[in-house]
Design a protein around this motif. Structure first.
Motif, short mmCIF file in Angstrom:
data_model
loop_
_atom_site.label_atom_id
_atom_site.label_comp_id
_atom_site.label_asym_id
_atom_site.label_seq_id
_atom_site.Cartn_x
_atom_site.Cartn_y
_atom_site.Cartn_z
N VAL A 108 -3.26 4.11 -5.48
CA VAL A 108 -3.11 5.52 -5.81
C VAL A 108 -1.73 5.95 -5.31
O VAL A 108 -1.39 5.70 -4.16
CB VAL A 108 -4.21 6.37 -5.14
CG1 VAL A 108 -3.98 7.85 -5.42
CG2 VAL A 108 -5.59 5.93 -5.63
N TYR A 109 -0.97 6.56 -6.19
CA TYR A 109 0.39 6.98 -5.87
C TYR A 109 0.40 8.49 -5.61
O TYR A 109 -0.12 9.26 -6.41
CB TYR A 109 1.34 6.63 -7.01
CG TYR A 109 1.70 5.16 -7.02
CD1 TYR A 109 0.75 4.21 -7.38
CD2 TYR A 109 2.96 4.73 -6.66
CE1 TYR A 109 1.06 2.86 -7.38
CE2 TYR A 109 3.29 3.38 -6.65
CZ TYR A 109 2.33 2.45 -7.01
OH TYR A 109 2.63 1.11 -7.00
N TYR A 110 1.03 8.85 -4.50
CA TYR A 110 1.10 10.25 -4.09
C TYR A 110 2.55 10.70 -4.03
O TYR A 110 3.41 9.96 -3.55
CB TYR A 110 0.51 10.42 -2.70
CG TYR A 110 -0.95 10.08 -2.59
CD1 TYR A 110 -1.36 8.78 -2.26
CD2 TYR A 110 -1.94 11.04 -2.80
CE1 TYR A 110 -2.71 8.45 -2.17
CE2 TYR A 110 -3.28 10.73 -2.69
CZ TYR A 110 -3.65 9.44 -2.37
OH TYR A 110 -4.99 9.12 -2.28
N CYS A 111 2.80 11.91 -4.50
CA CYS A 111 4.10 12.50 -4.26
C CYS A 111 4.00 13.46 -3.08
O CYS A 111 2.91 13.99 -2.80
CB CYS A 111 4.64 13.20 -5.49
SG CYS A 111 3.67 14.59 -6.09
N ALA A 112 5.12 13.65 -2.42
CA ALA A 112 5.15 14.47 -1.22
C ALA A 112 6.45 15.24 -1.16
O ALA A 112 7.46 14.80 -1.72
CB ALA A 112 4.96 13.61 0.02
N ALA A 113 6.43 16.36 -0.45
CA ALA A 113 7.61 17.22 -0.35
C ALA A 113 7.76 17.76 1.07
O ALA A 113 6.78 17.89 1.82
CB ALA A 113 7.49 18.38 -1.34
N ASP A 114 9.00 18.08 1.40
CA ASP A 114 9.28 18.68 2.71
C ASP A 114 10.56 19.49 2.63
O ASP A 114 11.48 19.14 1.88
CB ASP A 114 9.40 17.58 3.77
CG ASP A 114 9.44 18.13 5.17
OD1 ASP A 114 8.36 18.34 5.74
OD2 ASP A 114 10.55 18.37 5.68
#
Length: 124
Positions: free
Chosen positions: A92-98
């Motif tokens: 499962v591929y997740y995108c993330a932000a900060d």
């Protein structure tokens, strides 16, 4: 910021896929973005990252030369082009932000916001 990842699917060994992650709620260029993945029974691991202005890009050794991260700030979207896929890329591929937009990060702790994940399955 809210993140929506899509583009996963079932492919065969050697095929390509492009994942997309659309962001909403804030000025997109003020966020570093990352892709992570989690295979069954394994911990979440870093895949690729990009700084807010596209100046810095990072890749895991396992995907270097096969995957490319990019972003279109006008479209509020980050992409992960995945070529030469292998069975080991199944996850499962997740995108993330900060908000620490000036740099890119390999660390899970380097991201505050996470999308829901999209399944990538590579059959051999």
């Amino acid at each position: 910021v809210q993140l929506q990842a899509c583009g996963g699917g079932l492919v065969q060994d050697g095929d390509s896929l492009r994942l997309s992650c659309a962001a909403s709620g804030s000025t997109f260029s003020y966020y570093r973005m990352g892709w992570f993945r989690q295979a069954p029974g394994k911990e979440r691991e870093f895949v690729a990252a990009i700084s807010g202005t596209d100046r810095y890009k990072l890749y895991a050794d396992s995907v270097k030369g096969r995957f490319t991260i990019s972003r279109e700030n006008i479209e509020n979207t980050v992409y992960l082009q995945m070529n030469s896929l292998k069975a080991d890329d199944t996850a499962v591929y997740y995108c993330a932000a900060d908000e620490r937009w000036a740099t890119a990060s390999r660390m899970i702790s380097g991201y505050t916001y996470w999308g829901q994940g999209t399944q990538v399955t590579v059959s051999s």
